[in-house]
Design a protein around this motif. Sequence first.
Motif, PDB file in Angstrom:
ATOM      1  N   HIS A 147      18.328   5.786   8.789  1.00 40.59           N
ATOM      2  CA  HIS A 147      17.312   6.782   9.139  1.00 40.59           C
ATOM      3  C   HIS A 147      17.453   7.188  10.602  1.00 40.59           C
ATOM      4  O   HIS A 147      17.461   8.384  10.926  1.00 40.59           O
ATOM      5  N   LEU A 228      11.847  12.210   8.812  1.00 40.84           N
ATOM      6  CA  LEU A 228      11.656  11.516   7.539  1.00 40.84           C
ATOM      7  C   LEU A 228      13.008  11.435   6.841  1.00 40.84           C
ATOM      8  O   LEU A 228      13.796  12.381   6.897  1.00 40.84           O
ATOM      9  N   LEU A 270      11.300   6.421   0.788  1.00 44.94           N
ATOM     10  CA  LEU A 270      10.972   7.317   1.889  1.00 44.94           C
ATOM     11  C   LEU A 270      10.723   6.492   3.144  1.00 44.94           C
ATOM     12  O   LEU A 270       9.882   5.591   3.149  1.00 44.94           O
ATOM     13  N   GLY A 272      10.127   6.696   7.467  1.00 46.63           N
ATOM     14  CA  GLY A 272       9.747   7.603   8.537  1.00 46.63           C
ATOM     15  C   GLY A 272       9.402   6.885   9.811  1.00 46.63           C
ATOM     16  O   GLY A 272       9.539   5.660   9.926  1.00 46.63           O
ATOM     17  N   GLN A 277       2.577   9.618   8.276  1.00 51.70           N
ATOM     18  CA  GLN A 277       3.483  10.675   7.858  1.00 51.70           C
ATOM     19  C   GLN A 277       4.168  10.329   6.537  1.00 51.70           C
ATOM     20  O   GLN A 277       4.293  11.172   5.643  1.00 51.70           O
ATOM     21  N   VAL A 278       4.629   9.085   6.432  1.00 47.54           N
ATOM     22  CA  VAL A 278       5.351   8.666   5.229  1.00 47.54           C
ATOM     23  C   VAL A 278       4.425   8.712   4.019  1.00 47.54           C
ATOM     24  O   VAL A 278       4.814   9.183   2.941  1.00 47.54           O
TER      25      VAL A 278
END
Length: 290
Positions: A147, A228, A270, A272, A277-278
């Motif tokens: 990421h 993200l 996912l 982030g 936010q995630v």
Amino acid sequence: MTEPTSDKQMRKYLAAFADGELEVQESLHVLEHMKMNPAATSRVMHHQRMRRLVDRAMREDAPPVPDALRRAIEQQARREAQSDRRAAQRGGVVARIGRWVPLGLAAAVLVGVFLLNHPQPPRNATPLTQGVSLVSATQARQFEQRHLDCSRYLDMLSDRTVFPSDLKAVPGALSEYFGKERFAPSLDLSAIGFRFDGLGRCSIPGSRAVHLVYHAIGDADQGQPEALSLWIAPYDGEPAIEENRLYRSDGKGVSHPIVIWRSGGMIHYLVGDRLDQVEKAATNLLASRS
């Protein structure tokens, strides 16, 4: 285990038992002590109540609580439960019910330990369910590093040029790549302020996985924009999670939150920079399946 030789030592074992941290033989030894000592049973139940209250408070619809603060509150609750002498006073009530009641309460505590450490998914909507062991520490670090690297340098996305750069064309490309007639989920996160910036193959969480990168819209002048990362791969039965339900992995050893779900025969990871936010992005992606 070495049997405790003092009340102080036993209190430590009671706290560990309440947290589900003891082996089977150790738990049986503590249960035997609880059967003979109503105050010990009360202490364990008090500890369990404290944990449930903390857990419930953290799950309410409220502004996100920083992980560090959450851990501090839980540690304080643990210390309070271990040192709370008032639990012994309530033991007299238990003792008056009868000598077999403490054993029944101990069994109830065992159920409480199981439920706390194996949370049952609620039946409404798609809440964020805690999933402590859904991702290993090694895999969590791999997700975090990819990421960080790929969100900063899109060229690090493997075979990025194989896939389209236009998000509208991505579902069709993924249908062909995964051999599916139709790739159902919408991948657009512009409604929550994130633009799609790139897609490539990835070796995690499997050989057929792909990695999508999003960046926050409008903060390019503020340094590195918040990002993200979404991984998608065919679901092979692991981890064992319910369909269309969001799970948060504890991600031990990493500072970037991980939310996981499966739908349409695919599993999604996912990652982030911030939990709020995630969560918002995962909820949006899952809810927007057409």
